[in-house]
Design an enzyme around this catalytic site. Sequence first.
Site, PDB file in Angstrom:
ATOM      1  CE1 TYR A 123      -4.228  -2.128   4.699  1.00 22.07           C
ATOM      2  CE2 TYR A 123      -3.301  -0.184   4.170  1.00 22.07           C
ATOM      3  CZ  TYR A 123      -3.861  -1.105   3.734  1.00 22.07           C
ATOM      4  OH  TYR A 123      -3.871  -1.615   2.506  1.00 22.07           O
ATOM      5  CB  SER A 158      -0.850   0.182   1.382  1.00 22.22           C
ATOM      6  OG  SER A 158      -1.359   1.444   1.428  1.00 22.22           O
TER       7      SER A 158
END
Length: 246
Positions: A155, A141
Amino acid sequence: MKNLTGKTVFITGGSRGIGAAIARKLAAMGAFVAFSYHNSEHAANALVAEIEHAGGNALAIKADNTDHRALQGAIQQLGASRKNIDILINNAGIFDARPVESFSVEDLDSTLNVNVRAVFIASQAVLKHMPNGGRIINIGSNLATRVPGPGLSLYAMSKAALVGLTKAMARELGHRRINVNIVHPGSTDTDMNPANGEHAGGQLALMAIPKFNSAMDVANVVSWLAEEAGQALTGTEITVDHGANI
């Protein structure tokens, strides 16, 4: 172009979103594509039917990425039936965004089990079936390298861990000519983060070109790494986010 004819691919979490786009793309390039799913049985079966209708070959395998035995079993099943697994795409992931103080230890374990632990386990298991010259491609990501707002600690940590794992495996597996890379998608138009969603405006404001990725934008980069054209890249991070991280 059928650049992957004869290759076998395993994708974790391939029934929806980016994983499904990767499955479609690699199948169209001639690969036999197997993918795991957990709860989305209808979507998984529909994707297999779609790929086969287009002339490709696909297999859906039910496996929970939090269950290491199930994940290892899925890879063993595929390896036994196909002889080799040439390409592994570690795509499955979960996203949990909220204030850092609100996370429990169970929340921590849940995210790390899917986003990090399962990637390590799948990579370890697939190496028994991967010939020299194979590919491991991790889906990270852009939040692994730049965090533009609050609530993303867990995350971002989990995806940053994949950068270290990618680089270390690339170094370790170089003698087998196995390329290991990581693709960092930015905001991507899926059911989890629609381009017309309530949080889309803030994401678009970060981008040099204010446009959400399509899932196929990410799949196109993955496919390039998977084929012969990507042979010189290993231990590399590629960010696909319309300039949100520049």
